[in-house]
Design an enzyme around this catalytic site. Sequence first.
Site, PDB file in Angstrom:
ATOM      1  N   GLY A  14       0.823  -1.221   0.000  1.00 45.25           N
ATOM      2  CA  GLY A  14       0.000   0.000   0.000  1.00 45.25           C
ATOM      3  C   GLY A  14       0.848   1.257   0.000  1.00 45.25           C
ATOM      4  O   GLY A  14       0.635   2.165   0.803  1.00 45.25           O
ATOM      5  N   THR A  16       1.093   3.395  -2.546  1.00 46.34           N
ATOM      6  CA  THR A  16       0.671   4.372  -3.553  1.00 46.34           C
ATOM      7  C   THR A  16       0.113   5.658  -2.952  1.00 46.34           C
ATOM      8  O   THR A  16      -0.164   6.610  -3.669  1.00 46.34           O
ATOM      9  CB  THR A  16      -0.409   3.775  -4.496  1.00 46.34           C
ATOM     10  N   ARG A  39      -2.535  -1.147  -6.009  1.00 48.08           N
ATOM     11  CA  ARG A  39      -3.289  -1.528  -7.208  1.00 48.08           C
ATOM     12  C   ARG A  39      -3.161  -0.498  -8.324  1.00 48.08           C
ATOM     13  O   ARG A  39      -3.500  -0.770  -9.461  1.00 48.08           O
ATOM     14  CB  ARG A  39      -4.785  -1.688  -6.855  1.00 48.08           C
ATOM     15  N   TYR A 158     -14.455  -2.368  10.948  1.00 43.89           N
ATOM     16  CA  TYR A 158     -13.085  -1.831  10.814  1.00 43.89           C
ATOM     17  C   TYR A 158     -12.320  -2.091  12.103  1.00 43.89           C
ATOM     18  O   TYR A 158     -11.170  -2.565  12.074  1.00 43.89           O
ATOM     19  CB  TYR A 158     -13.120  -0.335  10.482  1.00 43.89           C
ATOM     20  N   THR A 193      -4.941  11.355   5.254  1.00 42.06           N
ATOM     21  CA  THR A 193      -4.365  10.723   4.049  1.00 42.06           C
ATOM     22  C   THR A 193      -5.546  10.584   3.085  1.00 42.06           C
ATOM     23  O   THR A 193      -6.471  11.391   3.134  1.00 42.06           O
ATOM     24  CB  THR A 193      -3.796   9.322   4.408  1.00 42.06           C
TER      25      THR A 193
HETATM   26  P1  NDP Z   1      -4.583   5.577   2.143  1.00 44.73           P
HETATM   27  O1  NDP Z   1      -5.950   5.339   1.610  1.00 44.73           O
HETATM   28  O2  NDP Z   1      -3.932   6.875   1.867  1.00 44.73           O
HETATM   29  O3  NDP Z   1      -3.614   4.392   1.666  1.00 44.73           O
HETATM   30  C1  NDP Z   1      -4.031   3.062   1.660  1.00 44.73           C
HETATM   31  C2  NDP Z   1      -3.062   2.218   0.836  1.00 44.73           C
HETATM   32  O4  NDP Z   1      -3.519   0.852   0.890  1.00 44.73           O
HETATM   33  C3  NDP Z   1      -3.013   2.634  -0.610  1.00 44.73           C
HETATM   34  O5  NDP Z   1      -1.679   2.613  -1.069  1.00 44.73           O
HETATM   35  C4  NDP Z   1      -3.826   1.560  -1.324  1.00 44.73           C
HETATM   36  O6  NDP Z   1      -3.298   1.334  -2.614  1.00 44.73           O
HETATM   37  C5  NDP Z   1      -3.559   0.340  -0.440  1.00 44.73           C
HETATM   38  N1  NDP Z   1      -4.625  -0.649  -0.575  1.00 44.73           N
HETATM   39  C6  NDP Z   1      -5.915  -0.569  -0.157  1.00 44.73           C
HETATM   40  N2  NDP Z   1      -6.603  -1.643  -0.547  1.00 44.73           N
HETATM   41  C7  NDP Z   1      -5.727  -2.442  -1.230  1.00 44.73           C
HETATM   42  C8  NDP Z   1      -5.844  -3.683  -1.899  1.00 44.73           C
HETATM   43  N3  NDP Z   1      -7.000  -4.355  -1.941  1.00 44.73           N
HETATM   44  N4  NDP Z   1      -4.760  -4.213  -2.508  1.00 44.73           N
HETATM   45  C9  NDP Z   1      -3.586  -3.540  -2.465  1.00 44.73           C
HETATM   46  N5  NDP Z   1      -3.406  -2.368  -1.860  1.00 44.73           N
HETATM   47  C10 NDP Z   1      -4.474  -1.812  -1.258  1.00 44.73           C
HETATM   48  O7  NDP Z   1      -4.721   5.336   3.726  1.00 44.73           O
HETATM   49  P2  NDP Z   1      -3.636   5.375   4.907  1.00 44.73           P
HETATM   50  O8  NDP Z   1      -2.284   5.630   4.409  1.00 44.73           O
HETATM   51  O9  NDP Z   1      -4.188   6.272   5.954  1.00 44.73           O
HETATM   52  O10 NDP Z   1      -3.780   3.880   5.427  1.00 44.73           O
HETATM   53  C11 NDP Z   1      -2.689   2.995   5.546  1.00 44.73           C
HETATM   54  C12 NDP Z   1      -2.967   2.053   6.706  1.00 44.73           C
HETATM   55  O11 NDP Z   1      -3.061   2.810   7.912  1.00 44.73           O
HETATM   56  C13 NDP Z   1      -4.270   1.268   6.626  1.00 44.73           C
HETATM   57  O12 NDP Z   1      -4.026  -0.045   7.061  1.00 44.73           O
HETATM   58  C14 NDP Z   1      -5.203   1.997   7.593  1.00 44.73           C
HETATM   59  O13 NDP Z   1      -6.183   1.145   8.120  1.00 44.73           O
HETATM   60  C15 NDP Z   1      -4.214   2.430   8.653  1.00 44.73           C
HETATM   61  N6  NDP Z   1      -4.589   3.552   9.492  1.00 44.73           N
HETATM   62  C16 NDP Z   1      -4.950   4.753   8.969  1.00 44.73           C
HETATM   63  C17 NDP Z   1      -5.270   5.822   9.809  1.00 44.73           C
HETATM   64  C18 NDP Z   1      -5.725   7.132   9.301  1.00 44.73           C
HETATM   65  O14 NDP Z   1      -6.415   7.858  10.058  1.00 44.73           O
HETATM   66  N7  NDP Z   1      -5.385   7.537   8.099  1.00 44.73           N
HETATM   67  C19 NDP Z   1      -5.148   5.688  11.267  1.00 44.73           C
HETATM   68  C20 NDP Z   1      -4.782   4.380  11.720  1.00 44.73           C
HETATM   69  C21 NDP Z   1      -4.476   3.373  10.855  1.00 44.73           C
HETATM   70  P3  NDP Z   1      -4.187   1.183  -3.955  1.00 44.73           P
HETATM   71  O15 NDP Z   1      -5.444   1.955  -3.767  1.00 44.73           O
HETATM   72  O16 NDP Z   1      -3.288   1.692  -5.045  1.00 44.73           O
HETATM   73  O17 NDP Z   1      -4.411  -0.284  -4.055  1.00 44.73           O
HETATM   74  C1  8X3 Z   2      -8.070   5.018  11.492  1.00 46.97           C
HETATM   75  C2  8X3 Z   2      -8.246   5.832  12.720  1.00 46.97           C
HETATM   76  O1  8X3 Z   2      -9.897   6.717  14.411  1.00 46.97           O
HETATM   77  O2  8X3 Z   2     -10.706   6.359  12.166  1.00 46.97           O
HETATM   78  O3  8X3 Z   2      -7.624   3.739  11.780  1.00 46.97           O
HETATM   79  O4  8X3 Z   2     -10.261   4.504  13.555  1.00 46.97           O
HETATM   80  S1  8X3 Z   2      -9.853   5.851  13.215  1.00 46.97           S
END
Ligand code: NDP
Ligand code: 8X3
Length: 258
Positions: A14, A16, A39, A158, A193
Amino acid sequence: MTTSQNNKIAFVSGATSGFGRAIAFRLAKLGYRLIITGRRNERLHRISQQLKEEYSTDVFSLCFDIRDKNACEQAIQSLPADFQNIDLLVNNAGLAAGASSFEESDIADFEQMVDTNIKGLLYITKLIVPKMVERKSGHIINISSIAGIEVYPGGSVYCATKHAVNAITKGLRIDLVKYGIKVSSISPGMAETEFSLVRYHGDAEKAKAVYAGLVPLNAEDIADAVEFIVTRPKHVSINDIQINPAQQANTYISFRNT
Ligand code: NDP
Ligand code: 8X3
């Protein structure tokens, strides 16, 4: 900017956007050679180019859907020999889909979260761990969430997936300690993000409202946590870093400027 290579290989799923992209750049700065996934091929291509230009590091990109077990297998099998011994696996790919109360939620959203956040993470880890075991070294960092610690309205599935990530992290740590493999997690609170845009199925207004009146974390904050974890001495293992915006006490109490 160029940097000397430490010859270690990091696999970041992930990459991207968001955390994964920032983590990839930070690891390149620290001298890692990189395998990045996602993806969206055009983004992977662009990010690979930027990483190579900025840090003169080797980058191999893999475009596949982490929910597809065969695609995961083919992707890992396609790694060239000099990219096969992965030192650091960052299981970052993941998402939230929807934020409605359970009874109003879409079962397809549930499936997408379970298939990505739990099953996708397991497929990749299962494919990469054997070589770590063989070499008796390695480090896995799972990107979890505050949602793995608390449960909030509209977040049951989630939160369940991130609770599962925490159980898997702890279980991996128990099973892999005998091989000298470290297993860590990072559990962020609100971070801006593409996460909320994805969660609200592209509704930019709803996504923006999530962060109204506060300063959320950003992807660099998470890259900082990764840098801290991977730069500890060999005898130190960071189990988890729980990191929130200063204005967020927990998942349901935030102090917002009005
Ligand atoms: P983004 O949406 O910015 O990034 C998510 C990444 O995951 C992208 O690169 C996307 O790539 C990839 N991804 C999603 N689904 C798939 C799939 N089916 N196959 C391959 N790649 C996939 O979100 P974040 O950077 O915020 O999230 C990253 C991680 O952090 C996640 O696990 C999220 O749950 C976690 N998180 C996020 C928080 C937040 O508040 N932002 C807080 C806590 C945790 P592409 O679409 O190109 O496939
Ligand atoms: C993403 C943070 O607070 O939306 O994992 O669950 S929150």
